[in-house]
Scaffold this motif. Structure first.
Motif, PDB file in Angstrom:
ATOM      1  N   VAL A 107      48.887  40.915  23.843  1.00  0.00           N
ATOM      2  CA  VAL A 107      48.866  41.335  25.091  1.00  0.00           C
ATOM      3  C   VAL A 107      48.390  40.175  26.072  1.00  0.00           C
ATOM      4  N   ASP A 108      48.973  40.228  27.522  1.00  0.00           N
ATOM      5  CA  ASP A 108      48.434  39.598  28.372  1.00  0.00           C
ATOM      6  C   ASP A 108      47.408  39.949  29.202  1.00  0.00           C
ATOM      7  N   LEU A 109      47.354  41.428  29.274  1.00  0.00           N
ATOM      8  CA  LEU A 109      46.358  42.005  30.233  1.00  0.00           C
ATOM      9  C   LEU A 109      45.965  43.232  29.650  1.00  0.00           C
ATOM     10  N   ILE A 110      44.984  43.993  29.991  1.00  0.00           N
ATOM     11  CA  ILE A 110      44.457  45.162  29.688  1.00  0.00           C
ATOM     12  C   ILE A 110      44.127  45.982  31.030  1.00  0.00           C
ATOM     13  N   ALA A 111      44.711  47.101  31.296  1.00  0.00           N
ATOM     14  CA  ALA A 111      44.590  47.630  32.324  1.00  0.00           C
ATOM     15  C   ALA A 111      44.094  49.000  32.307  1.00  0.00           C
ATOM     16  N   MET A 112      42.786  49.279  33.006  1.00  0.00           N
ATOM     17  CA  MET A 112      42.063  50.627  32.628  1.00  0.00           C
ATOM     18  C   MET A 112      41.415  51.051  33.866  1.00  0.00           C
ATOM     19  N   SER A 113      40.909  52.190  33.527  1.00  0.00           N
ATOM     20  CA  SER A 113      40.194  53.054  34.770  1.00  0.00           C
ATOM     21  C   SER A 113      38.423  52.903  34.336  1.00  0.00           C
ATOM     22  N   THR A 114      37.774  53.069  35.127  1.00  0.00           N
ATOM     23  CA  THR A 114      36.416  53.253  35.018  1.00  0.00           C
ATOM     24  C   THR A 114      35.623  54.299  36.056  1.00  0.00           C
ATOM     25  N   HIS A 115      34.569  54.795  35.384  1.00  0.00           N
ATOM     26  CA  HIS A 115      34.034  55.664  36.387  1.00  0.00           C
ATOM     27  C   HIS A 115      33.275  54.928  37.504  1.00  0.00           C
ATOM     28  N   GLY A 116      32.805  53.728  37.434  1.00  0.00           N
ATOM     29  CA  GLY A 116      32.479  52.858  38.771  1.00  0.00           C
ATOM     30  C   GLY A 116      31.173  53.589  39.424  1.00  0.00           C
ATOM     31  N   ARG A 117      30.473  54.399  38.589  1.00  0.00           N
ATOM     32  CA  ARG A 117      29.428  55.172  39.282  1.00  0.00           C
ATOM     33  C   ARG A 117      28.208  54.219  39.537  1.00  0.00           C
ATOM     34  N   ASN A 135      34.201  41.865  25.869  1.00  0.00           N
ATOM     35  CA  ASN A 135      34.923  41.082  24.754  1.00  0.00           C
ATOM     36  C   ASN A 135      36.225  41.056  24.623  1.00  0.00           C
ATOM     37  N   ALA A 136      37.185  41.305  25.668  1.00  0.00           N
ATOM     38  CA  ALA A 136      38.505  41.297  25.682  1.00  0.00           C
ATOM     39  C   ALA A 136      38.941  39.653  25.690  1.00  0.00           C
ATOM     40  N   ARG A 137      40.056  39.254  24.963  1.00  0.00           N
ATOM     41  CA  ARG A 137      40.436  37.960  25.333  1.00  0.00           C
ATOM     42  C   ARG A 137      41.060  37.824  26.410  1.00  0.00           C
ATOM     43  N   PRO A 138      42.180  38.857  26.796  1.00  0.00           N
ATOM     44  CA  PRO A 138      42.868  39.069  27.921  1.00  0.00           C
ATOM     45  C   PRO A 138      42.063  39.416  29.133  1.00  0.00           C
ATOM     46  N   PRO A 139      42.726  38.806  30.331  1.00  0.00           N
ATOM     47  CA  PRO A 139      42.042  39.552  31.659  1.00  0.00           C
ATOM     48  C   PRO A 139      41.901  41.116  31.406  1.00  0.00           C
ATOM     49  N   VAL A 140      41.053  41.675  32.137  1.00  0.00           N
ATOM     50  CA  VAL A 140      40.963  43.379  32.357  1.00  0.00           C
ATOM     51  C   VAL A 140      41.104  43.536  33.859  1.00  0.00           C
ATOM     52  N   PHE A 141      42.345  44.425  33.980  1.00  0.00           N
ATOM     53  CA  PHE A 141      42.514  44.888  35.205  1.00  0.00           C
ATOM     54  C   PHE A 141      41.787  46.265  35.217  1.00  0.00           C
ATOM     55  N   LEU A 142      40.618  46.270  36.017  1.00  0.00           N
ATOM     56  CA  LEU A 142      39.828  47.346  36.109  1.00  0.00           C
ATOM     57  C   LEU A 142      39.795  48.104  37.575  1.00  0.00           C
ATOM     58  N   VAL A 143      39.848  49.303  37.334  1.00  0.00           N
ATOM     59  CA  VAL A 143      40.136  50.234  38.540  1.00  0.00           C
ATOM     60  C   VAL A 143      38.967  51.165  38.748  1.00  0.00           C
ATOM     61  N   PRO A 144      37.987  50.906  39.326  1.00  0.00           N
ATOM     62  CA  PRO A 144      36.953  52.002  39.568  1.00  0.00           C
ATOM     63  C   PRO A 144      37.754  53.501  40.228  1.00  0.00           C
ATOM     64  N   ALA A 145      37.017  54.476  39.693  1.00  0.00           N
ATOM     65  CA  ALA A 145      37.590  55.816  39.988  1.00  0.00           C
ATOM     66  C   ALA A 145      37.759  56.236  41.527  1.00  0.00           C
ATOM     67  N   ALA A 146      36.816  55.476  42.280  1.00  0.00           N
ATOM     68  CA  ALA A 146      36.752  56.083  43.678  1.00  0.00           C
ATOM     69  C   ALA A 146      37.719  54.979  44.434  1.00  0.00           C
ATOM     70  N   VAL A 147      38.722  54.196  43.705  1.00  0.00           N
ATOM     71  CA  VAL A 147      39.551  53.416  44.628  1.00  0.00           C
ATOM     72  C   VAL A 147      40.743  53.949  44.754  1.00  0.00           C
ATOM     73  N   VAL A 148      41.333  54.176  45.995  1.00  0.00           N
ATOM     74  CA  VAL A 148      42.352  54.696  46.478  1.00  0.00           C
ATOM     75  C   VAL A 148      43.625  53.755  46.332  1.00  0.00           C
ATOM     76  N   VAL A 149      44.785  54.149  45.592  1.00  0.00           N
ATOM     77  CA  VAL A 149      45.791  53.486  45.733  1.00  0.00           C
ATOM     78  C   VAL A 149      46.415  53.442  47.058  1.00  0.00           C
ATOM     79  N   LYS A 150      46.956  52.102  47.484  1.00  0.00           N
ATOM     80  CA  LYS A 150      47.525  51.605  48.697  1.00  0.00           C
ATOM     81  C   LYS A 150      49.116  52.368  48.642  1.00  0.00           C
ATOM     82  N   PRO A 151      49.706  52.366  49.961  1.00  0.00           N
ATOM     83  CA  PRO A 151      51.098  52.497  49.783  1.00  0.00           C
ATOM     84  C   PRO A 151      51.851  51.441  49.410  1.00  0.00           C
TER      85      PRO A 151
END
Length: 320
Positions: A107-117, A135-151
């Motif tokens: 894979v070229d990317l890992i996308a996951m959520s996190t508590h972000g507390r 430890n991941a070889r590919p970049p990690v797209f990390l989304v803290p739980a409090a982040v609101v998705v934009k339109p």
């Protein structure tokens, strides 16, 4: 190019929050999505504390069945959106399963959520997200739980903090790729620590290339450095702008993220763990606790050079 993205899920709403953020940056005709769920024998959750949400009498087996069902539902929704989707249900320790599948599936990317507390120890990320980021070889797209998705608009601004070290610059190619994919502008940030820049520049924000460059070597060096990076980006067809700011790196970055309404922060990390991480602190972790947008984190593999103070020349502060 991001050809295959791994999305770890666990049947919870939290884990699925990363998906709408990710879809702003990838296209169905360019990226295959690989969904997975992994449940260990000792924990029924991919993310820290989700196990506490189990209803009385609900077993790890039933939780695993629910996670698999949710993976199937999410996969079907993404296929309807035009994506090529594969899904895997694995047994074993979640972080180890994520890292293993990322390597196995190239894979070229890992996308996951996190508590972000915020708080002490591993509470900030959650143990699984923390281990994957380190430890991941590919970049990690990390989304803290409090982040609101934009339109559903295309991303406009990608923040790329740099500290002048080869380690930080390992994030440039992936930031450039995301900018090319979306047409976003890369906003380069070079933070000068107050002790390095002199009292008169504390809390000042200086646009690179402006008349307010001062006579201080550290500022001239920073301007020259960012201009070289901008030229590199221009040669790849990526639009960019830059800013030099004085202050604490984490505070400055968080402030600019809010001021520019940034869509993504791209940074490299040392991948420290244990006591070293606690002693040195982590700008990345502090940003995660305060950001309003996702982060794209990659584990730097270039040794950081040590710059000694000679005259007015001062070493750059590491972001990681």
């Amino acid at each position: 190019m991001i050809r295959r993205t791994l999305i770890p899920l666990d049947g919870s709403e939290l884990a699925e929050r990363a998906i709408p953020h990710l879809l702003r940056f990838v296209e169905p005709d360019q990226t295959e999505l690989l969904l997975m769920a992994a449940l260990s024998s000792t924990s029924s959750s991919l993310f820290e504390d989700t196990a506490r949400l189990l209803m009385p009498g609900q077993t790890a087996l039933s939780k695993g069945h629910e996670a698999g069902r949710r993976v199937d539902i999410v996969a079907q929704q993404l296929r309807q959106a035009g994506f090529n989707v594969a899904n895997r249900l694995l047994s074993g320790a979640p972080a180890a399963s994520i890292l293993h599948l990322a390597e196995e599936a190239y894979v070229d990317l890992i996308a996951m959520s996190t508590h972000g507390r915020t708080g002490l120890g591993q509470v900030l990320l959650g143990s699984v997200a923390d281990e994957v980021v380190r430890n991941a070889r590919p970049p990690v797209f990390l989304v803290p739980a409090a982040v609101v998705v934009k339109p559903d608009s295309l991303p406009r601004t990608i923040l790329l903090p740099l500290d002048g070290t080869p380690l930080a610059e390992t994030a440039i190619p992936v930031a450039s790729q995301f900018a090319q994919n979306t047409g976003a502008t890369i906003y380069l940030i070079r933070v000068v620590e107050p002790g390095d820049s002199g009292d008169e520049l504390q809390d000042a924000q200086i646009l690179a290339g402006s008349d307010y460059a001062g006579e201080q070597p550290i500022i001239r060096q920073a301007i020259s450095y960012l201009e070289r990076i901008q030229l590199r980006l221009q040669l790849t067809g990526v639009s960019s702008c830059s800013r030099i700011a004085a202050g604490d790196p984490a505070d400055v970055i968080a402030r600019i993220v809010h001021a520019e309404d940034a869509d993504l922060i791209v940074m490299s990390t040392h991948g420290r763990s244990g006591m070293e991480r606690m002693v040195h602190g982590s700008v990345v972790s502090r940003i995660i606790g305060n950001t309003i947008c996702p982060l794209l984190l990659m584990r730097g593999r270039v040794p950081v050079e040590a710059y000694e103070r000679t005259g007015n020349e001062v070493s750059a502060a590491s972001f990681c």
